[in-house]
Write a protein that holds these residues in place. Structure first.
Motif, PDB file in Angstrom:
ATOM      1  N   ILE A 184     -19.489 -31.409 -62.768  1.00  0.00           N
ATOM      2  CA  ILE A 184     -19.963 -30.224 -63.483  1.00  0.00           C
ATOM      3  C   ILE A 184     -19.400 -30.263 -64.908  1.00  0.00           C
ATOM      4  N   PRO A 185     -20.267 -30.230 -65.916  1.00  0.00           N
ATOM      5  CA  PRO A 185     -19.785 -30.279 -67.291  1.00  0.00           C
ATOM      6  C   PRO A 185     -19.303 -28.902 -67.763  1.00  0.00           C
ATOM      7  N   PHE A 186     -18.088 -28.832 -68.301  1.00  0.00           N
ATOM      8  CA  PHE A 186     -17.540 -27.609 -68.856  1.00  0.00           C
ATOM      9  C   PHE A 186     -16.974 -27.906 -70.241  1.00  0.00           C
ATOM     10  N   GLN A 187     -16.782 -26.833 -71.013  1.00  0.00           N
ATOM     11  CA  GLN A 187     -16.000 -26.905 -72.242  1.00  0.00           C
ATOM     12  C   GLN A 187     -14.780 -26.016 -72.037  1.00  0.00           C
ATOM     13  N   ILE A 188     -13.590 -26.616 -72.013  1.00  0.00           N
ATOM     14  CA  ILE A 188     -12.353 -25.878 -71.751  1.00  0.00           C
ATOM     15  C   ILE A 188     -11.526 -25.827 -73.025  1.00  0.00           C
ATOM     16  N   GLN A 189     -10.883 -24.704 -73.239  1.00  0.00           N
ATOM     17  CA  GLN A 189     -10.204 -24.454 -74.522  1.00  0.00           C
ATOM     18  C   GLN A 189      -8.759 -24.961 -74.510  1.00  0.00           C
ATOM     19  N   HIS A 190      -8.441 -25.773 -75.489  1.00  0.00           N
ATOM     20  CA  HIS A 190      -7.047 -26.179 -75.727  1.00  0.00           C
ATOM     21  C   HIS A 190      -6.298 -24.980 -76.312  1.00  0.00           C
TER      22      HIS A 190
END
Length: 504
Positions: A454-460
């Motif tokens: 599942i593609p996600f964008q996670i915040q640093h």
């Protein structure tokens, strides 16, 4: 489990070998295709596959029946009166009723079902439907329209009328809103001088498949090679039909005696081409996630039970060649993620076995209690050390999607400290679109037991977002109740950045 995988792999390889060998399954096997409506350009690909000999080359003598022969294509296929049929997303409803249908190819990537209103009525959005008379088809023909009305919270605020299937009902004032196909009625109304409004469910996020080629589980199990050859011949027919519209219209008018004019058929052809090619993945391609989204909408409107799951047998998976060169960056990322997950699960499994063995020894060897307890502590410390020092980011979520554990690698990659993460909701660390995707995918992970790439964008912590691929498994108690998830992710930000540079 490994034996089952091996059997499936050998079966697939055998099927591919048979298909590549080119040998006919059976000389001129008679097959019947049941359409759900009258002959028109809506079914052009099937006509051209027959006309150009694609079906014959595959070893079939295909007979195409329209609605005059059998009104319900699903019942015709399930009863054995037909080998293949065409239907819409209502196939999911039929499946939930226990009918063993198998979706073979989604020819219409989007349904052409829309609402029409006269321009002068100023009815342009679902919000304008409140208190209005709305025509809807019986059965499963208006599912996407009903899903839109439900989503926009106006379904219980309209006066629902059974459709007349005649757009003149709109002109006569018998209804305020008419359910139609954008491939047909808009042309008839506009060519007669009427200005109309088109309210399309797709504009409101309702993405249902339209005409879908299907068969039965019985046919697929007995004739898997024939199913694949029929699918390929059909897709070739559609590709030719959409590339040679004038020739196809001539065949339809000559061989199938349609009542539509040439202008009507050309308009229909242009709209059919839009819904067939609306997805760039190719003609007939299906996606499990898309079917799952459709299922959620159908559950919401009460068309299927709340506990209904699609299952592995509903979607046909054809043997196909893969362009590994094009897909290698993503495939490589998935392979690495799976390999790490397997290693991690293997370590967990072995550790659990050691713990169970130690506990049995503890009960049997009371006199050596202190020694065994020391062994258990060392085993647990080793297990915890492996988890903390694992070279891949790992986290565990509770039933609400909140963090209950993360390892050192996870914290290092994203820049947080442990106290900033534990107890927080996973979605708070994602981008807006990824948060919505998580809200949809997390219930599926809990119910199905796994999540795949599942593609996600996670915040640093510094505010930047990383592109990741998430792999997950669910843990359950002995009574089957969900306990927690075990997830790892693979950082593919550099891969996507490189791919974007290559694309540009």
């Amino acid at each position: 489990m490994q034996g089952s995988f091996l059997i499936k792999s050998l079966t697939l390889l055998s099927l591919v070998f048979i298909l590549l060998s080119g040998g006919p399954v059976c000389a001129a096997s008679k097959l019947i295709l049941q359409l759900p409506w009258n002959h028109q350009f809506q079914f052009a690909g099937y006509y051209m596959a027959k006309e150009l000999g694609y079906y014959e080359d595959a070893g079939f003598d295909v007979v195409i029946h329209d609605v005059k022969h059998e009104k319900n294509s699903v019942d015709a296929v399930i009863s054995g009166q037909a080998d293949f049929g065409v239907s819409g997303s209502g196939l999911l409803v039929e499946r939930s009723h226990g009918k063993p249908v198998v979706a073979v190819a989604a020819i219409f990537q989007s349904t052409p079902a829309v609402f029409l209103s006269l321009k002068k009525s100023a009815i342009t959005t679902p919000a304008d439907f409140v208190g209005k008379r709305v025509m809807l088809s019986p059965g499963f023909q208006s599912l996407s329209l009903i899903a839109m009305l439900h989503q926009e919270k106006v379904l219980d605020k309209i006066s629902r009328i059974r459709t007349s299937f005649d757009y003149n009902s709109l002109l006569k004032g018998e209804t305020d809103i008419f359910n139609a196909y954008r491939t047909n009625e808009p042309f008839l109304l506009e060519s007669s001088g009427y200005q109309i409004n088109i309210i399309n469910p797709e504009d409101y996020g309702i993405h249902f498949y339209g005409d879908t080629l299907f068969t039965s589980e019985k046919t697929l199990s007995k004739k898997p090679v024939e199913v694949e050859k029929f699918r390929l011949a059909t897709l070739n027919g559609w590709e030719y039909a959409l590339g040679h519209i004038d020739e196809t219209i001539g065949v339809i008018q000559t061989k199938y005696k349609v009542s539509k004019t040439t202008e009507q058929l050309k308009f229909e052809a242009s709209k059919v081409k839009e819904v067939v090619l609306s997805d760039q993945n190719g003609i007939g391609v299906m996606d499990l996630g898309r079917w799952a989204q459709i299922t959620h909408h159908l559950i919401a409107i009460g068309a299927v039970p709340a506990d209904f799951h699609i299952g592995d047998n509903f979607i046909y998976t054809p043997p196909q060649k893969i362009n590994w060169h094009k897909l290698w960056p993503w495939v490589g990322a998935v392979i690495v993620a799976f390999a790490l997950l397997l290693v991690f699960l293997s370590i967990l499994s072995r550790s659990n076995m050691k713990l169970r063995t130690a506990k049995r020894q503890l009960r049997q060897e009371i006199s050596d209690r202190e020694k065994i307890e020391k062994q258990l502590r060392r085993s647990e410390e080793k297990h915890r050390s492996l988890f903390e020092k694992a070279p891949f980011p790992y986290h565990a979520l509770d039933v609400n999607g909140c963090f209950i554990d993360v390892n050192f690698e996870w914290l290092q990659i994203l820049g947080y400290v442990r106290d900033e993460v534990i107890g927080k909701w996973y979605g708070d660390f994602l981008s807006g679109d990824s948060k919505k995707e998580f809200e949809k995918s997390f219930p599926l992970l809990k119910s199905t037991g796994f999540a795949h790439s599942i593609p996600f964008q996670i915040q640093h912590k510094d505010g930047l977002y990383l592109d990741i691929l998430l792999e997950g498994r669910s843990g359950y108690m002995p009574n089957g109740q969900f306990m927690q998830t075990y997830c790892i992710f693979h950082n593919v930000s550099e891969i996507k950045r490189a791919a974007e540079e290559v694309r540009q």
